[in-house]
Write a protein that holds these residues in place. Structure first.
Motif, short mmCIF file in Angstrom:
data_model
loop_
_atom_site.label_atom_id
_atom_site.label_comp_id
_atom_site.label_asym_id
_atom_site.label_seq_id
_atom_site.Cartn_x
_atom_site.Cartn_y
_atom_site.Cartn_z
N UNK A 169 0.81 -1.22 0.00
CA UNK A 169 0.00 0.00 0.00
C UNK A 169 0.85 1.26 0.00
N UNK A 170 2.14 1.15 0.26
CA UNK A 170 3.01 2.32 0.25
C UNK A 170 3.42 2.74 -1.15
N UNK A 171 3.12 1.91 -2.17
CA UNK A 171 3.50 2.23 -3.53
C UNK A 171 2.66 3.34 -4.13
N UNK A 172 3.05 3.75 -5.33
CA UNK A 172 2.34 4.80 -6.05
C UNK A 172 1.38 4.12 -7.04
N UNK A 173 0.10 4.34 -6.84
CA UNK A 173 -0.93 3.69 -7.64
C UNK A 173 -1.51 4.67 -8.65
N UNK A 178 -3.23 0.32 -9.87
CA UNK A 178 -2.08 -0.52 -10.16
C UNK A 178 -0.79 0.24 -9.84
N UNK A 179 0.20 -0.51 -9.38
CA UNK A 179 1.50 0.07 -9.08
C UNK A 179 2.58 -0.84 -9.65
N UNK A 180 3.66 -0.23 -10.09
CA UNK A 180 4.77 -0.98 -10.65
C UNK A 180 5.82 -1.22 -9.57
N UNK A 185 3.64 -5.83 -11.93
CA UNK A 185 2.50 -4.95 -11.71
C UNK A 185 1.60 -5.53 -10.62
N UNK A 186 1.28 -4.70 -9.64
CA UNK A 186 0.41 -5.11 -8.54
C UNK A 186 -0.87 -4.29 -8.59
N UNK A 187 -2.00 -4.95 -8.42
CA UNK A 187 -3.29 -4.27 -8.49
C UNK A 187 -4.06 -4.47 -7.20
N UNK A 188 -4.59 -3.40 -6.67
CA UNK A 188 -5.37 -3.43 -5.44
C UNK A 188 -6.86 -3.42 -5.79
N UNK A 196 -1.27 -9.81 -8.39
CA UNK A 196 -0.14 -9.55 -9.29
C UNK A 196 -0.63 -9.76 -10.72
N UNK A 197 -0.31 -8.82 -11.60
CA UNK A 197 -0.77 -8.85 -12.98
C UNK A 197 0.40 -9.25 -13.88
N UNK A 198 0.14 -10.20 -14.77
CA UNK A 198 1.19 -10.72 -15.65
C UNK A 198 0.70 -10.71 -17.09
N UNK A 199 1.60 -10.42 -18.00
CA UNK A 199 1.29 -10.52 -19.43
C UNK A 199 1.30 -11.98 -19.85
N UNK A 200 0.35 -12.34 -20.69
CA UNK A 200 0.31 -13.71 -21.17
C UNK A 200 1.59 -14.09 -21.90
#
Length: 709
Positions: A169-173, A178-180, A185-188, A196-200
């Protein structure tokens, strides 16, 4: 001074995307490769020239951040910028040719035949002009979702992993929550849950989806659209695990980047009604074996990229007869937990339609796990302590992609079918919860140990535990809505009567399977003496080791359940048999036969055993008749015949010992093979009048004399 506590980061609510300008919709069936190209992010103004591969293919080059372009990544080739662009000639309006530096030359007007003013602007100007005037494809709803994106997949970050939610939660969204990070990539989605978001493309696979889709379309040919219509008419109302409007939005507008196993599974289920469809029956039926192979092999690949579409595909494949494997069910449970289907998504920052779909899909998986555990005699993999999904309501079956107030309504006939189907679906969820408690109460390892420890009081212990569950079953049946009754049929004006089906059959069959599962445990605890002995019959009746009154009560109740279940089978109509049936139905039919065989084997006397032998013969005949319209019931007939072979080792029963009144015509050898009855040679017999049976509602047995401590 105490350390400050980390508070959850405020999360932005999900908002619908702003519509693009110059949107067009096309119904052309583009190849999968071109669809992959068009589904990339919208073109941006740039001066970069295309890569060597795209230049040779004369295709649009869409670069990705820190990776190869879309097409080079699709073809698994190097994305290089080595070769120089070759000049080419363009024919002008006056018939002469001129060199064109850009990919497209502007139209030359009559006042400026040489086109020096336009060409002096260079390629960058041409690119800007093309970008401003070219129409932009309408975005698909799935691309705005969390777990159904076409080129990305997600994984739930559990609370015990090396990534702590307070630190994330300390990241920049951004506005998409989403934050890098170095971990990707992490999505709240709410105050405490992250994905966690991943490209296929980051997950290497042995084969590409385009080839599997091409193989599927090659099998079904020109009948794909007709099979999709059959699926949404016959399967979807009773098993709504797909967001219909989101699927049709893509299918009708030319997108062919569907999940291959999902598309194949929908085709396979729809093929069950091929012969009854007047438009398709005149054509050769597609190769179902080949289609099934493509579906299973592509599902194995799709599971490496966790998405809801893979769970949907697996569930649909498991609905087919002889396809319900325990291993695949366990894999789907793990896959669903990977994308957080076991969690409550009510307050998540996701599209509302995705939240409704997640809830329906989660409960469909819940039922798959519980009924599979009953079928295979395995422990369930979904525990109540880790299940946070609220029960669905009628609002959760809304198919609209926008708000319900702005969505278009279905036609009245289809809406009536959908309303009945969703009611059956919700009632099946309630019944499954009761059935799951039955399995945990009577068949878990802990329960079996307690019954063994109870010794001669095991029957009283089982009866005391059965009473609350039987009360719940009785209340469930009494509160069934009218549209869930066996004799209820939804009449439509657009569908011929011969094609109007009713799925209430599988719901009532599941109810009888639940009741039989309770009585089965009771019968098993009545007398643990060997049932398959081949020793000669004793000259004197065997003295029962259990109280005769208790024995009579339990066996009479079990007999009533068997007769009621057989009466249910006899009430099935073609409208029931031709409808969609939930996957455990064949096993539930077989369970009725197994229960009858158990009652026959445990009968204390020859007369009672002969009675059950005749009932089993009637059951085999009834199931055989049903097989003529529903071939999948044949597996239940096979199971019943298998029980008949096992009963061949049953020893002679003593005379004059039994429970209840049995007619004189039933006094014959207990080991008479009931599988001998042929469908075309049924002996007409006068059936004795049985005791009054309250159809579907079991009696709650009250036994005193033993209290559980």
């Amino acid at each position: 001074m105490s350390a400050p506590q980390l508070a959850p980061r405020p999360i932005a609510a999900w908002t619908a995307p702003v519509p693009f300008v110059n949107m067009i919709e096309t119904s052309d069936n583009r190849p999968a490769l071109k669809q992959l190209q068009q589904s990339a992010p919208a073109a941006r103004t740039r001066k970069e020239r295309p890569c060597d591969g795209c230049r040779k293919r004369k295709s649009k080059c869409v670069l990705q951040e820190s990776r190869r372009c879309v097409l080079c990544e699709f073809h698994k080739q190097e994305c290089a910028f080595v070769e120089k662009a070759q000049p080419r000639k363009r024919k002008l309006d006056d018939g002469s040719y001129a060199d064109a530096a850009g990919k497209k030359s502007p139209v030359v007007g009559p006042d400026d035949a040489n086109g020096t003013a336009e060409h002096s602007q260079g390629p960058a100007s041409v690119s800007r002009t093309a970008t401003a005037t070219a129409p932009v494809r309408k975005p698909f709803a799935v691309d705005e979702s969390l777990s159904l994106q076409r080129h990305r997949h997600c994984k739930l970050l559990g609370h015990t992993t090396s990534l702590d939610a307070s630190l994330i939660s300390l990241g920049k969204f951004n506005d998409k929550n989403e934050t890098q990070s170095r971990l990707g990539t992490l999505r709240q989605v709410n105050g405490t849950e992250y994905f966690s978001i991943h490209d296929d493309a980051d997950v290497p696979i042995p084969d590409d989806e385009a080839r599997a889709l091409a193989d599927i379309e090659l099998v079904v040919g020109q009948h794909g659209s007709a099979l999709i219509d059959i699926y949404f008419r016959n399967v979807h109302p009773s098993y709504p695990v797909i967001q219909k409007n989101a699927f049709l939005d893509r299918h009708r507008h030319g997108d062919r980047q569907f999940n291959p196993p999902l598309l194949a599974a929908m085709y396979l289920l729809a093929l069950s009604w091929w012969d009854s469809d007047p438009m398709l029956s005149s054509y050769q039926k597609p190769d179902m074996v080949r289609l099934d192979y493509i579906a299973i092999s592509s599902l194995t690949v799709a599971m490496q990229r966790p998405k809801m579409s893979a769970v949907q595909a697996g569930l649909l494949l498991l609905q087919r007869a002889k396809s319900s494997t325990w291993t695949l069910t366990v894999q789907l449970v793990a896959l669903a937990q990977d994308i957080g289907l076991h969690l409550d998504c009510t307050d998540w920052s996701i599209p509302p339609w995705e939240g409704r779909l997640r809830k329906r899909l989660a409960w469909a998986l819940y039922m798959q796990d519980k009924w599979s555990a009953l079928m295979h005699g395995r422990p369930s993999h979904i525990n109540a302590v880790d299940w946070a999904v609220p029960a669905p309501t009628h609002e959760d079956f809304d198919e609209s992609l926008l708000t319900p107030s702005t969505s278009s309504r279905e036609d009245p006939d289809l809406e009536a079918l959908m309303s009945k189907g969703r009611t059956i679906f919700m009632q099946m969820i309630s019944l499954t919860s009761i059935m799951a408690d039955v399995c945990e109460t009577f068949y878990s390892q802990t329960a079996k140990t307690e019954f063994q420890r109870a010794g001669p009081y095991a029957t009283q212990l089982v009866l005391n535990r059965a009473k609350p569950v039987q009360i719940r079953l009785k209340d469930w049946f009494a509160r069934l809505p009218p549209e869930c009754k066996m004799d209820h049929h939804t009449t439509t004006t657009t569908t011929p009567p011969t094609r109007q089906f009713s799925s209430t059959g599988y719901l009532h069959l599941a109810y009888f399977a639940t009741e039989i599962t309770i009585h089965r445990r009771i019968i098993q605890t009545l007398d643990p003496s060997p049932l398959t002995t081949t020793s000669p019959a004793p000259t004197t009746p065997t003295v029962p080791t259990i109280d005769p009154y208790l024995l009579n009560i339990c066996r009479s109740a079990a007999k009533t359940r068997l007769i009621s279940a057989m009466d249910f089978i006899n009430r099935l109509t073609p409208a029931h048999l031709s409808a969609f049936w939930f996957f455990p139905s064949a096993a539930n039919f077989a369970l009725i036969g197994t229960f009858g065989a158990l009652l026959m084997a445990s009968s204390p006397g020859r007369e009672e055993a002969g009675f059950y032998a005749r009932r089993l013969g009637e059951l085999r005949w009834s199931l055989g008749v049903c097989c003529r319209r529903a071939e999948w019931i044949g597996s239940a007939v096979g199971g019943l015949e298998g029980c008949g072979e096992m009963l061949g080792g049953l020893g002679e029963k003593p005379e004059g010992v039994g429970v209840g009144s049995v007619g004189a015509r039933e006094k014959r050898k207990a080991r008479e093979p009931f599988g001998r009855i042929e469908l075309d040679e049924v002996e007409e017999e006068e059936v004795e009048e049985e005791e009054s049976v309250d159809y579907g509602v079991g009696e709650v047995m009250e036994i005193d004399g033993w209290e559980e401590t």
